[in-house]
Design a protein around this motif. Sequence first.
Motif, PDB file in Angstrom:
ATOM      1  N   ASN A  44       1.049  -1.429  -0.259  1.00 40.44           N
ATOM      2  CA  ASN A  44      -0.058   0.464   0.160  1.00 40.44           C
ATOM      3  C   ASN A  44       0.717   1.568   0.032  1.00 40.44           C
ATOM      4  O   ASN A  44       1.962   1.496   0.212  1.00 40.44           O
ATOM      5  CB  ASN A  44      -0.799   0.147   1.241  1.00 40.44           C
ATOM      6  N   HIS A  46       0.456   3.764   1.478  1.00 39.67           N
ATOM      7  CA  HIS A  46       0.374   4.874   3.144  1.00 39.67           C
ATOM      8  C   HIS A  46       1.209   3.989   3.764  1.00 39.67           C
ATOM      9  O   HIS A  46       1.374   3.957   5.120  1.00 39.67           O
ATOM     10  CB  HIS A  46      -1.776   4.704   3.216  1.00 39.67           C
ATOM     11  N   VAL A  72      -0.568   6.354  -6.534  1.00 37.98           N
ATOM     12  CA  VAL A  72      -1.381   6.753  -5.389  1.00 37.98           C
ATOM     13  C   VAL A  72      -2.308   7.371  -4.836  1.00 37.98           C
ATOM     14  O   VAL A  72      -2.924   6.674  -3.470  1.00 37.98           O
ATOM     15  CB  VAL A  72      -0.854   8.066  -4.445  1.00 37.98           C
ATOM     16  N   ASP A  75      -3.733   3.706  -3.706  1.00 40.80           N
ATOM     17  CA  ASP A  75      -3.203   3.277  -2.845  1.00 40.80           C
ATOM     18  C   ASP A  75      -2.290   1.989  -3.301  1.00 40.80           C
ATOM     19  O   ASP A  75      -2.335   1.152  -2.207  1.00 40.80           O
ATOM     20  CB  ASP A  75      -3.869   2.802  -1.067  1.00 40.80           C
ATOM     21  N   GLY A 128      -8.759   6.519  -0.652  1.00 44.49           N
ATOM     22  CA  GLY A 128      -6.904   6.383  -1.169  1.00 44.49           C
ATOM     23  C   GLY A 128      -6.726   7.814  -0.464  1.00 44.49           C
ATOM     24  O   GLY A 128      -6.776   8.261   0.294  1.00 44.49           O
ATOM     25  N   PRO A 129      -5.437   7.549  -0.499  1.00 49.18           N
ATOM     26  CA  PRO A 129      -4.569   8.640   0.330  1.00 49.18           C
ATOM     27  C   PRO A 129      -4.803   9.887  -0.327  1.00 49.18           C
ATOM     28  O   PRO A 129      -4.808  10.962   1.113  1.00 49.18           O
ATOM     29  CB  PRO A 129      -2.718   7.929   0.373  1.00 49.18           C
ATOM     30  N   ARG A 130      -5.003  10.226  -1.087  1.00 44.88           N
ATOM     31  CA  ARG A 130      -5.158  11.820  -1.260  1.00 44.88           C
ATOM     32  C   ARG A 130      -6.723  11.918  -1.240  1.00 44.88           C
ATOM     33  O   ARG A 130      -7.330  13.349  -1.800  1.00 44.88           O
ATOM     34  CB  ARG A 130      -4.752  12.238  -2.461  1.00 44.88           C
ATOM     35  N   SER A 149      -1.531  -3.794   5.929  1.00 44.50           N
ATOM     36  CA  SER A 149      -1.881  -2.912   4.977  1.00 44.50           C
ATOM     37  C   SER A 149      -1.184  -4.010   3.842  1.00 44.50           C
ATOM     38  O   SER A 149       0.033  -3.990   4.312  1.00 44.50           O
ATOM     39  CB  SER A 149      -2.329  -1.073   5.466  1.00 44.50           C
ATOM     40  N   THR A 165      -5.888  -3.209   2.789  1.00 43.53           N
ATOM     41  CA  THR A 165      -6.418  -2.121   2.877  1.00 43.53           C
ATOM     42  C   THR A 165      -5.850  -1.403   3.921  1.00 43.53           C
ATOM     43  O   THR A 165      -5.477  -0.526   4.851  1.00 43.53           O
ATOM     44  CB  THR A 165      -7.155  -1.042   1.802  1.00 43.53           C
ATOM     45  N   HIS A 166      -7.029  -1.359   4.693  1.00 40.79           N
ATOM     46  CA  HIS A 166      -7.727  -0.829   6.064  1.00 40.79           C
ATOM     47  C   HIS A 166      -8.403  -1.802   6.644  1.00 40.79           C
ATOM     48  O   HIS A 166      -9.199  -2.812   6.435  1.00 40.79           O
ATOM     49  CB  HIS A 166      -7.543   0.226   6.397  1.00 40.79           C
TER      50      HIS A 166
END
Length: 295
Positions: A44, A46, A72, A75, A128-130, A149, A165-166
């Motif tokens: 991932n 992150h 990104v 992820d 996702g992270p953004r 993750s 992922t989470h």
Amino acid sequence: MTAIQELEERTRSTAGAVGRSVVSIGRDGRGTGYVVGVGRVLTNAHNLRDRTTQVRFVDGEPAQASVVGSDVDGDLVVLEVDTGEAPVLDWASDPVTAGDTVVVAAAGQHVLRVTWGQVTGVERGFRGPRGRPVHGALEHTAPAARGSSGAPVLNGAGQVVGVNTHRLEHGFYLARAADTELRAAVAAMQEGRSIEPVRLGVALAPGAVARRLRRAVGLADREGVLVRTVVEGSPAGTAGIAVGDLLVTAGGRALSTPDDVIAALSGLRPGDDLVVDLVRGETGSTVTVRFPDQP
């Protein structure tokens, strides 16, 4: 053999088959990755702090890895590192459905943990992270400790059906489904590409705000998203989209939130076109947005 014994046997055999291919990410084992090609590890986005990171194979010494390709917003990153004799994990040929049993092999905190659970849903979503929405995720119940993750989610044959992922609440977990889009992205990243989604180049107001603003200036209610800003020289600006336009459909998809626009852009690549229906005042029109080959 009872059902419980079958699950025990499957979990043991999976641990033996994939354990050498699973790595911990970071000096503190904050995440997990796995071998997707010779010299290539997927994890991932992150899980990373910068362009380099330490990875540790379950049966080996730590090694320094570097990012070779990234997605990104999805992820995901692919790392370049010496994978030695570790086998490349195979993609599953068939997608999973709700009720299927899955196994997760994680190496967070430098310890291999292999657990099993069930798929409880498909076509889930997360951000996702953004902050960009990711669609088509699968939900499962295989317990995953801290650092899971990026771990592979596997079917009964030890093939990858998803990438953890989470954690959700109440013992549920989300994973990127190993669908055609994900596999294509991973293949591109292994070759050194960094995937950036195409962007219209606009700031948008959702349907409820758009209706309120249209009423304030005496315009009829219409479902859509309102353009509040257009970046100069962007694909939207070049196509003639302007501040105050109400975007009604994109690629045939009805629009009511900014996330609907992102969903319409999903899967598009530089060089593709997108047909957008819009309303300017009370007049409707259609424009074709062209995304340049070099975004």
